[in-house]
Design an enzyme around this catalytic site. Structure first.
Site, PDB file in Angstrom:
ATOM      1  N   GLU A   1      43.848  40.317  35.909  1.00  0.00           N
ATOM      2  CA  GLU A   1      42.581  39.880  36.516  1.00  0.00           C
ATOM      3  C   GLU A   1      42.873  39.683  37.990  1.00  0.00           C
ATOM      4  O   GLU A   1      43.596  38.758  38.363  1.00  0.00           O
ATOM      5  CB  GLU A   1      42.126  38.540  35.910  1.00  0.00           C
ATOM      6  CG  GLU A   1      41.930  38.552  34.413  1.00  0.00           C
ATOM      7  CD  GLU A   1      40.712  39.331  33.989  1.00  0.00           C
ATOM      8  OE1 GLU A   1      39.871  39.635  34.852  1.00  0.00           O
ATOM      9  OE2 GLU A   1      40.621  39.668  32.802  1.00  0.00           O
TER      10      GLU A   1
ATOM     11  N   CYS B   1      37.247  33.833  41.967  1.00  0.00           N
ATOM     12  CA  CYS B   1      37.414  35.286  41.842  1.00  0.00           C
ATOM     13  C   CYS B   1      36.069  35.975  41.673  1.00  0.00           C
ATOM     14  O   CYS B   1      35.929  37.152  41.989  1.00  0.00           O
ATOM     15  CB  CYS B   1      38.321  35.594  40.660  1.00  0.00           C
ATOM     16  SG  CYS B   1      37.752  34.809  39.147  1.00  0.00           S
TER      17      CYS B   1
END
Ligand code: NAP
Length: 514
Positions: free
Chosen positions: A256, A295
């Site tokens: 990720e 994020c």
């Protein structure tokens, strides 16, 4: 001086030497040190595999779910203490810290619910039972069982609680033990959570290990049944994917990574509409919440060229009313960045965007000299954006308006210049225009959020990751996928096709095979 400890082989340990300093993000004062020097990480992984793995595989899904539930309850019961720690070590406002800590406990609770529904099973059946050739008895079926290794979780600095808990929820339910390595800079919250779990007697031996500090030679000891789930920068992700032990054993690695998340305002949306207000709220929240260190935060804001002035005015108004300052003050909306290196990176990123042709439309006020403060900024790019806008993630309280004119496919093509993202949100009440944009966005994202009039006051915005839905994205975002309800369990499991007498197989494993 406080030492951040590691929990390995069922014991609390400290590394040798002075260790790396951790700081109070608001003042820059040192608050703790962490060292992993001299710790035997090969022995730690072997212990987790042997002790934790065997215990978890002996449990049913229902029993694992009860374990996961208890971990979530302990996090929730201690949220005030954890939020205070996050304020000091990460510069979180109370609301930012709750977002992290509650995200962790609620994800554990969700997986506990899904696991409880699986009850007494230890093995999952994937798909149908298929007769082989014309036989009624000889059948094929796909069975899903836990990998017998250890899951290594390497987490980013921005969500020390949620990042750890979300990965653990899925891994423990799948039946794998985990060794968690939080980012060193914000490891205090993760260490405290594991200490609370351990002190409450909630951790069967070996199921959770914690490495507080640098990874050292950890990855050298990976084996063929292990798995790695990494969250952080694309550069570190690539390093891990290319590690010799990962390559030698084909260790699955979920990455990720960075993401230039977008928000697209539809041409049909006027400033007096609810859909416009939803768009403004989502963009403002993503610039200010956790000082933009999410994020999933919106970085590129695509706005029809004719509406740029109205959008700048609306966003500037909202940002001007988001006080930045002492994170312990209830009124504070924007805290500092987590580390000095974050401040350096964000400052350099802003300079890069400006050098590429962007102008500053809004800049927050003066910031304190001590600590890691950067005031929020709203930039405006030239039409269509610049390479820097589409390629460089500025991981702070910064978003760039990208003026655009043209149809939905052109908007999708501009978003695709980000190279693949975690999430993009779109705001429109025009079904035909939105359908075209959605189809253009889907291949490039793990998630798309469509805001419109009738749902304008619902949901938590694109920046909130819900455990029900997959989190991850193609290309630059790392190519990974986490969560998504029980889909997430797959990464920590082996799926094996079994061909056998169906009735005998059902009896052997106690499975309801039809
Ligand atoms: P980072 O520097 O890549 O660090 C991430 C983690 O990797 C830390 O725990 C770090 O440990 C560890 N690490 C660094 N080098 C390593 C190595 N050679 N071997 C093993 N582990 C290593 O990233 P960051 O600065 O913490 O995080 C910021 C980035 O993460 C941003 O780009 C953001 O977009 C991304 N992010 C993505 C998501 C997502 O879900 N997609 C979520 C959050 C953040 P140390 O701290 O000990 O160096």
């Amino acid at each position: 001086m406080v030492r951040v400890r590691s929990y390995l082989e069922g014991r609390w340990m400290d590394g040798d030497g002075a260790g790396q300093p951790l700081f109070d993000a608001s003042t820059g004062a040192e608050v703790a040190r962490a060292s992993t020097v001299g710790l035997d990480l090969g022995a730690a992984l072997a212990f987790a595999r042997a002790e934790g793995g065997s215990r978890l595989r002996a449990m049913t899904f229902g029993e694992r779910a009860a374990l996961v539930k208890r971990l979530g309850e302990i996090v929730h019961a201690n949220r005030d203490e954890l939020c205070d720690l996050a304020r000091v070590n990460s510069g979180n406002t109370r609301s930012d810290a709750k977002f992290d800590v509650d995200g962790g406990s609620s994800t554990l609770a969700a997986y506990a619910r899904w696991g409880a529904a699986l009850g007494d099973q230890r093995v999952m059946v994937d798909g149908d039972v298929t007769p082989i050739l014309r036989s009624k008895r000889f059948v094929g079926v796909h069975l899903v069982v836990p990998r017998t290794g250890v899951a290594v979780h390497i987490n980013a600095f921005n969500f020390p609680a949620w990042g750890m808990c979300e990965k653990l929820a899925v891994t423990l339910l799948a039946g794998m033990p985990a060794l968690v390595k939080p980012a060193t800079a914000t490891a205090l919250v993760a260490e405290r959570i594991v200490a609370l779990w351990e002190a409450a007697g909630a951790l069967p031996l070996g199921v959770v290990s914690l490495l507080s500090g640098s990874a050292g030679d950890l990855l050298d000891h990976l084996g063929p049944q292990d798995a790695v789930a990494f969250t952080g920068s694309g550069d570190t992700g690539r390093l891990i994917k290319g590690h010799p032990a990962v390559l030698k054993w084909n260790v699955p690695v979920n990455v990720e990574a960075d993401s230039l998340n977008g928000a697209v305002l539809g041409p049909d949306v006027t400033p007096d509409s609810d859909t416009f207000q939803m768009f403004v709220s989502d963009v403002t929240r993503d610039i200010t919440q956790k000082a933009g260190q999410k994020c999933t935060a919106i970085r590129r804001v695509l706005v029809p060229s004719s509406r740029v002035a109205e959008v700048v005015e609306a966003l500037s108004d909202r940002l001007a009313n988001a006080p930045m300052g002492d994170p312990s003050e209830r009124a504070t909306i924007v805290g500092p960045l987590a580390t000095a290196s974050q401040r350096r990176d964000v400052t350099a990123g802003l300079e890069r965007l400006i050098a590429s042709g962007c102008t500053v439309a809004f800049a927050g006020g003066e910031v304190p000299a001590a600590g890691y403060w950067v005031a929020p900024r709203l930039l405006v790019a030239p039409e269509g954006g610049t390479d820097a806008v589409h390629e460089h993630e500025v991981f702070g309280p910064v978003a760039t308006i990208v003026p655009w004119s043209g149809d939905a496919s052109e908007a999708a093509a501009i978003i695709a210049r980000g190279g693949g993202g975690l999430v993009t949100s779109m705001y429109s009440d025009d079904a035909s225009w939105s359908g075209a944009l959605l189809l253009g966005l889907l291949p490039w994202h793990g998630r798309v959020v469509w805001g419109s009039r009738k749902v304008h006051d619902q949901g938590a915005g694109p920046g909130t990751v819900l455990p029900d839905f997959v989190h991850g994205g193609p290309g630059k975002a790392g190519g990974g996928e986490e969560l998504g309800g029980l889909r997430g369990v797959r990464f920590y499991s082996q799926r094996t096709a079994v061909q056998a007498d169906g009735a005998l197989l059902a009896r052997a494993l106690g499975l309801p095979l039809q």
